[in-house]
Design an enzyme around this catalytic site. Structure first.
Site, PDB file in Angstrom:
ATOM      1  N   GLY A 294       0.853  -1.179   0.000  1.00  0.00           N
ATOM      2  CA  GLY A 294       0.000   0.000   0.000  1.00  0.00           C
ATOM      3  C   GLY A 294       0.883   1.221   0.000  1.00  0.00           C
TER       4      GLY A 294
ATOM      5  N   LYS B 134      -1.906   0.171   6.334  1.00  0.00           N
ATOM      6  CA  LYS B 134      -1.453  -1.210   6.197  1.00  0.00           C
ATOM      7  C   LYS B 134      -0.958  -1.779   7.528  1.00  0.00           C
ATOM      8  CE  LYS B 134       2.064  -1.745   3.470  1.00  0.00           C
ATOM      9  NZ  LYS B 134       3.251  -2.150   4.208  1.00  0.00           N
TER      10      LYS B 134
ATOM     11  N   ASP C 108       5.471  -8.259   4.120  1.00  0.00           N
ATOM     12  CA  ASP C 108       4.974  -6.897   4.209  1.00  0.00           C
ATOM     13  C   ASP C 108       5.994  -5.968   3.556  1.00  0.00           C
ATOM     14  OD1 ASP C 108       3.678  -4.619   4.939  1.00  0.00           O
ATOM     15  OD2 ASP C 108       4.322  -4.675   7.038  1.00  0.00           O
TER      16      ASP C 108
ATOM     17  N   ASN D 272      -9.603   0.777   2.347  1.00  0.00           N
ATOM     18  CA  ASN D 272      -9.584   1.056   3.790  1.00  0.00           C
ATOM     19  C   ASN D 272     -10.125   2.451   4.103  1.00  0.00           C
ATOM     20  OD1 ASN D 272      -9.027   0.643   6.526  1.00  0.00           O
ATOM     21  ND2 ASN D 272      -6.982   1.560   6.345  1.00  0.00           N
TER      22      ASN D 272
ATOM     23  N   ASP E   9     -14.722   4.438   6.984  1.00  0.00           N
ATOM     24  CA  ASP E   9     -15.371   5.339   7.953  1.00  0.00           C
ATOM     25  C   ASP E   9     -15.244   6.792   7.521  1.00  0.00           C
ATOM     26  OD1 ASP E   9     -12.593   4.812   8.421  1.00  0.00           O
ATOM     27  OD2 ASP E   9     -12.725   5.878  10.338  1.00  0.00           O
TER      28      ASP E   9
ATOM     29  N   SER F 130      50.253   8.294 -17.397  1.00  0.00           N
ATOM     30  CA  SER F 130      51.001   7.593 -16.351  1.00  0.00           C
ATOM     31  C   SER F 130      52.219   6.874 -16.925  1.00  0.00           C
ATOM     32  CB  SER F 130      50.089   6.586 -15.649  1.00  0.00           C
ATOM     33  OG  SER F 130      49.601   5.651 -16.584  1.00  0.00           O
TER      34      SER F 130
ATOM     35  N   LYS G 294      51.802   4.327 -19.621  1.00  0.00           N
ATOM     36  CA  LYS G 294      51.403   3.015 -20.135  1.00  0.00           C
ATOM     37  C   LYS G 294      51.994   2.747 -21.519  1.00  0.00           C
ATOM     38  CE  LYS G 294      47.010   3.974 -19.937  1.00  0.00           C
ATOM     39  NZ  LYS G 294      47.091   5.331 -19.380  1.00  0.00           N
TER      40      LYS G 294
ATOM     41  N   SER H 225      41.350   2.083 -18.611  1.00  0.00           N
ATOM     42  CA  SER H 225      40.442   1.105 -17.971  1.00  0.00           C
ATOM     43  C   SER H 225      40.296   1.319 -16.464  1.00  0.00           C
ATOM     44  CB  SER H 225      40.888  -0.332 -18.276  1.00  0.00           C
ATOM     45  OG  SER H 225      42.267  -0.512 -18.078  1.00  0.00           O
TER      46      SER H 225
HETATM   47  N1  LIG Z   1     -10.117   6.752  10.164  1.00  0.00           N
HETATM   48  C1  LIG Z   1      -9.367   5.696   9.931  1.00  0.00           C
HETATM   49  N2  LIG Z   1      -8.044   5.813  10.126  1.00  0.00           N
HETATM   50  C2  LIG Z   1      -7.271   4.730   9.887  1.00  0.00           C
HETATM   51  C3  LIG Z   1      -7.824   3.505   9.443  1.00  0.00           C
HETATM   52  N3  LIG Z   1      -6.794   2.620   9.280  1.00  0.00           N
HETATM   53  C4  LIG Z   1      -5.665   3.283   9.634  1.00  0.00           C
HETATM   54  N4  LIG Z   1      -5.948   4.563   9.989  1.00  0.00           N
HETATM   55  C5  LIG Z   1      -4.990   5.612  10.405  1.00  0.00           C
HETATM   56  O1  LIG Z   1      -4.176   5.961   9.300  1.00  0.00           O
HETATM   57  C6  LIG Z   1      -2.866   6.331   9.717  1.00  0.00           C
HETATM   58  C7  LIG Z   1      -1.811   5.502   8.991  1.00  0.00           C
HETATM   59  O2  LIG Z   1      -1.948   4.134   9.353  1.00  0.00           O
HETATM   60  P1  LIG Z   1      -0.749   3.109   9.255  1.00  0.00           P
HETATM   61  O3  LIG Z   1      -1.322   1.796   9.584  1.00  0.00           O
HETATM   62  O4  LIG Z   1       0.417   3.574  10.045  1.00  0.00           O
HETATM   63  O5  LIG Z   1      -0.437   3.232   7.708  1.00  0.00           O
HETATM   64  P2  LIG Z   1       0.713   2.525   6.841  1.00  0.00           P
HETATM   65  O6  LIG Z   1       1.672   3.617   6.510  1.00  0.00           O
HETATM   66  O7  LIG Z   1       0.002   2.061   5.611  1.00  0.00           O
HETATM   67  O8  LIG Z   1       1.277   1.406   7.599  1.00  0.00           O
HETATM   68  C8  LIG Z   1      -2.842   6.096  11.223  1.00  0.00           C
HETATM   69  O9  LIG Z   1      -3.034   7.337  11.853  1.00  0.00           O
HETATM   70  C9  LIG Z   1      -4.005   5.150  11.454  1.00  0.00           C
HETATM   71  O10 LIG Z   1      -4.520   5.252  12.745  1.00  0.00           O
HETATM   72  C10 LIG Z   1      -9.231   3.414   9.241  1.00  0.00           C
HETATM   73  O11 LIG Z   1      -9.793   2.401   8.858  1.00  0.00           O
HETATM   74  N5  LIG Z   1      -9.944   4.550   9.491  1.00  0.00           N
END
Ligand SMILES: Nc1nc2c(ncn2[C@@H]2O[C@H](COP(=O)(O)OP(=O)(O)O)[C@@H](O)[C@H]2O)c(=O)[nH]1
Lengths: 613, 299
Positions: free
Chosen positions: A12, A18, A91, A146, A149, A451, A453, A521
């Site tokens: 990502g 991630k 990862d 992701n 929300d 030099s 050569k 060279s």
């Molecule tokens: N609102 C919200 N924030 C998230 C979510 N997943 C991760 N974060 C936030 O996004 C930011 C980066 O997350 P991180 O896992 O460190 O990202 P990485 O760089 O991909 O590993 C952090 O502040 C997390 O708390 C989610 O589903 N919703």
């Protein structure tokens, strides 16, 4: 249970969440030890980015250097296990150096999980990640959207992203994709379906991973096994140990050393748990044959149809080090269990990872992917990467440092037509040289411009002529007026320049001559290439060692003056480096002795080596 | 019967061991007597069967190992006809460096890290095979299977090579050496499950029994021999304990447990959540101390 181990690549862009996602998977499966949890709570207060509670991301950041900077810089391997499966996550970080790291993680992956931030949608980086995973042979993608929300858990947002990805999918051979909307922070659709996205009827991420098929060698591939070692505890037992790369084998099957093509039958499949009735891809076994054939480490035992013994490969190469790859450079090529020397004879193009189109280039830089042709000093048994990751994937090794500098995927392998093979001519090099009462050799004079050569080489040649020896001088400057006049002074051109000079020197050696090459060279690797062009013992590296201040003082052609004035670029000793030989056959410090005495030393060395009597 | 995923991990480890042996000119297996070493040795025997392992075992003997460990080691070596080489830091021995007077940091540096480096240098080993796993500690998640060490055995992150497919590049520049970790992809649970499935012997200290222990800083320390110094007021009491990780006895804490066979150990593992190394007091000296120790030349 056969599919009980799944290798997953996760990728990502920075901040897509991630680490949060992986941390949650590890956390919810109870694989996080309590002391790590304690450290986590402590660290969350120190570095955490989440206002309250535990920052799962901290679970997965490994090195303290990384933790303090809040980034990940290398591939990390993590494990978890559910009732039905054991998982290995590779990862790969989403920023700097991502190509190199992604390629590494993808090389063994069955599935790639691509993470996208719902608010940002597909980024250029997402497309690149998909392309690299595909190129490395990953044939299943899970697209995870992701931070739903922050997009109000809206179906439309998710569907737009999926539609965007569909367009890309078409260019990746219609690779199967499962798309899942999640909220990593709160866990929606990570392990359980999320109530807040009732419109989504698909699997949670975990369910998708539990259902994914591990990548398999295409069904029906013939048996192949690279031999790791010959097991010979006593004269009564001789077995060939290795891991089956493809297909399967049973006692009684006819197989052959792919290089020699002399067939034998499998007598036993030996393991410490007893003999097997059959072994298939992935199993580590020891094969005993019914008769003695010539097999050693690096050979491949194979059933019909036999794989190609390639003299030349075309391949995609992912470049993994700071010094670029050039045409003419030689590297160790490690494929299966054999390492041979290979010279890059063509760099056709690099892959534009955004458009998946090929663009012409002169050199391949760190994290670039190029299509190259590599000519091999000894044949390699290989197959296209699309057919076999084991016999189609190779690494390039720097012959001085031993570092892994590139990873390659065979597109096509060619055996030189047999009738073009070097004939054992009746009148050969030895005969020609014997007629002249000498052994052929290359005296390679290296050192800075001015030099000394050419001066020393000329004195040596005069002496040899006086003794009735047959010689030839190749002078770097003169060759540039003729044979190499199409070449400039870029690094790529210099490499080609030296390759041609080495090949010409070799032809003269075949003619039985003592060849005196005087040529700056400056690079060790290039001199190594020249050395490898002729046979062992024929190459005599002579380091004409003159300090740059002295060369500058002499400056017979006024070149240093020009270089200092900026009229000459890439001038060795001024704005380009000179890598002094570490173990030359002869070291001539010109400040200590006159040229005549040094020339005499060269002649004495030729006598000592039996080149002249 | 071996679970399917362990069959795959087993094959991978055998492949790695064979690559290490084939590419090395003077390999050695670092044998620490613990359960990981037991699994590793079993895999080694499988990799080269019917021949004997083509390399000797090296044990860094700090002289403070549990007596049961040494007994177990010597029996095993005799049973399988293995070649065992032992090394103790002679300087440390002369200066009587011990866990009580010198503390864990100094003691571990001299009797473990320095001793290991001495032994590797003196033996001129180019490849040292060890039983470390990536799941042991978070900084290990990024460790390579073939891990290059700069001259002086130090781990330099910049030297670490990308590892693709099952191609393990063991080329070395002058002065460099290699550590190889065939169990990289195994978890603690995998190791125990494998030990059970393959009926591999392990040191009895892993199984619960009544043993004399004292409580010290919240950890249970076994009184293994008369050299154990008791603090004022400390009286050894007999408790039913076992060890999840075995090192030098004054630094290896026992856990209270009734698990007296492999089934019960695995059952206990699935229900408890104390990381195995938490029982080894040395890792808690400093934050990210594993990483520091690794850079330094310890595993
Ligand atoms: N609102 C919200 N924030 C998230 C979510 N997943 C991760 N974060 C936030 O996004 C930011 C980066 O997350 P991180 O896992 O460190 O990202 P990485 O760089 O991909 O590993 C952090 O502040 C997390 O708390 C989610 O589903 N919703």
């Amino acid at each position: 249970m056969a599919s009980s181990l799944l290798r997953v690549l996760t990728c990502g862009s920075v901040d897509d969440g991630k680490s949060t996602l992986i941390g949650r998977l590890l956390f919810e499966f109870g694989t996080v030890p309590e002391d790590v949890m304690a450290a986590l709570e402590r660290d969350s207060k120190r570095f955490g980015t989440v206002a309250e509670g535990v920052d799962y991301a901290l679970l997965v950041d490994g090195l303290s250097a990384e933790r303090e900077q809040g980034v990940t810089i290398d591939v990390a391997y993590r494990f978890f296990q559910t009732a039905s499966r054991r998982f290995i996550l590779a990862d790969a970080p989403g920023h700097e150096q991502y190509t190199r790291n992604m390629a590494t993680g993808a090389s063994t992956a069955d599935v790639a999980v691509l993470l996208v931030d719902a608010r940002k949608g597909l980024l250029a980086q997402t497309r690149r990640h998909a392309a690299i995973a595909w190129l490395m042979g990953v044939r299943q993608i899970v697209l995870v959207v992701n931070k739903m929300d922050l997009a109000g858990f809206e179906q439309g947002v998710f569907e737009r992203i999926v539609a965007d990805f569909d367009a890309l999918r078409a260019r990746l051979g219609d690779i199967p994709v499962t798309a899942i909307p999640i909220c990593a922070r709160d866990g929606d659709n990570v392990i359980q379906p999320g109530e807040r996205m009732g419109w989504y009827g698909g699997p949670s991420l975990l369910a998708a991973l539990e259902a994914a098929q591990p990548a398999r060698e295409a069904a029906g591939r013939p048996f192949r096994m690279p031999v790791q070692l010959v097991n010979r505890p006593d004269p009564s037992f001789r077995g060939y140990a290795g891991t089956v790369a493809s297909g399967r084998v049973r006692p009684g099957d006819a197989i052959a050393n792919a290089a020699g093509a002399v067939a034998a039958c499998v007598a036993r499949i030996v393991t410490m748990d007893g003999d097997l009735l059959e072994a298939s891809a992935g199993e580590a076994v020891t094969l005993v044959l019914d008769r003695e054939i010539d097999v050693s480490r690096g050979d491949v035992l194979a059933a019909e149809p036999a794989p190609v013994a390639a003299d030349e490969l075309t391949a995609w190469v992912v470049w993994m080090t700071d010094t670029p790859l050039f045409r003419g450079r030689a590297y160790g090529v490690m494929l299966g269990t054999r390492t041979v020397t290979g010279t890059v004879t063509a760099l056709a193009a690099k892959l534009d990872i955004d458009t998946l189109e090929e663009v012409p280039v002169q050199e391949l830089r760190l994290n670039e992917i190029g299509r190259v042709t590599i000519s091999l000093t000894r044949p390699l048994i290989c197959e296209p990467y699309a057919d076999s990751r084991t016999l189609g994937g190779f690494i390039l090794v720097d012959r001085l440092s031993g570092d892994t500098v590139g990873a390659g995927m065979v597109i096509a392998a060619r055996a030189r037509p047999r009738n073009l093979h070097w004939h054992q001519l009746d009148v050969d090099k030895t005969v020609r040289a014997a007629l002249k009462g000498q052994k052929p050799a290359v005296l390679w004079f290296t050192g800075l411009s001015a030099s000394g050569k050419s001066t020393i080489a000329n004195l040596v040649e005069r002496r040899l002529a006086a003794m009735g020896r047959h010689t030839m001088v190749l002078d770097g400057d003169n060759v540039r007026h003729g044979l190499n006049r199409d070449l400039g002074f870029t690094e790529a051109d210099r490499v080609e320049n030296i390759r041609r000079i080495a090949e010409v020197a070799k032809l003269f050696v075949d003619a039985g001559l003592i060849v005196l090459v005087s040529f700056i060279s400056p690079y060790r690797a290039e001199r190594g290439l020249a050395r490898d062009t002729v046979e062992a013992g024929e190459f005599i590296e002579i380091y004409v060692d003159t300090p740059v201040e002295e060369c500058r003082r002499r400056d017979p052609k006024g070149l240093y003056v020009k270089a200092d004035a900026g009229q000459l670029r890439n001038f060795t000793g001024v704005d380009a480096p000179y890598e002094a030989p570490t173990a030359p056959e002869l070291h001539l410090p010109t400040m200590e002795q006159p040229a005549e005495a040094l020339a005499e030393q060269v002649v004495a060395e030729l006598r000592a080596r039996g080149i002249i009597s | 019967m071996l679970p399917a995923h362990l069959k795959l991990l087993e094959a991978e480890s055998i492949h790695i061991l064979r690559e290490a042996a084939a590419q090395a000119s003077n390999p050695v297996l670092l044998y620490s007597i613990g359960k990981d070493s037991s699994a590793l040795l079993h895999l080694t025997r499988k990799a080269f069967h019917p021949a004997r392992p083509p390399f000797p075992l090296l044990h860094i003997d700090t002289t403070w190992k549990f007596r049961d460990m040494i007994r177990f080691r010597d029996e095993l070596v005799a049973r399988f006809g293995l070649e065992l080489r032992k090394h103790t830091n002679p300087e440390g021995l002369a200066r009587n460096i011990n866990p009580f007077d010198h503390g864990s940091v100094v003691y571990n540096q001299i009797m473990k890290t320095d001793a290991l480096k001495q032994a590797l240098t003196e033996g001129r080993y180019d490849i040292a095979i060890g039983g470390a796993r990536r799941d042991e500690e978070r900084s290990r998640a990024k460790e390579r299977i073939f891990s290059v060490r700069a001259p002086g055995h130090v781990w330099d992150p910049k030297l670490q090579r990308p590892e693709l497919w099952n191609l393990y590049n063991a080329s070395l520049a002058p002065g460099e050496t290699m550590r190889v970790f065939p169990l990289s992809n195994w978890t603690e649970l995998d190791v125990w499950t494998y030990i059970r499935a393959e009926a591999i012997d392990v040191v009895p200290l892993y199984f619960a029994a009544e043993r004399p222990v004292v409580m010290r800083d919240g950890a249970m320390i076994m009184v293994d021999d008369e050299r154990m110094r008791l603090l004022p007021g400390e009286v050894p009491e007999r408790r039913r304990v076992r060890f999840r990780s075995l090192g030098c006895y004054p630094f290896s804490a026992a856990v209270e447990s009734a698990a007296s066979n492999l089934d019960e150990i695995i059952e206990e593992m699935l229900t408890t959540r104390v990381s195995e190394r938490a029982g080894r007091l040395i890792d808690q000296d400093q934050d990210s101390s594993m990483e520091t120790k690794k850079r330094d030349g310890y595993f």
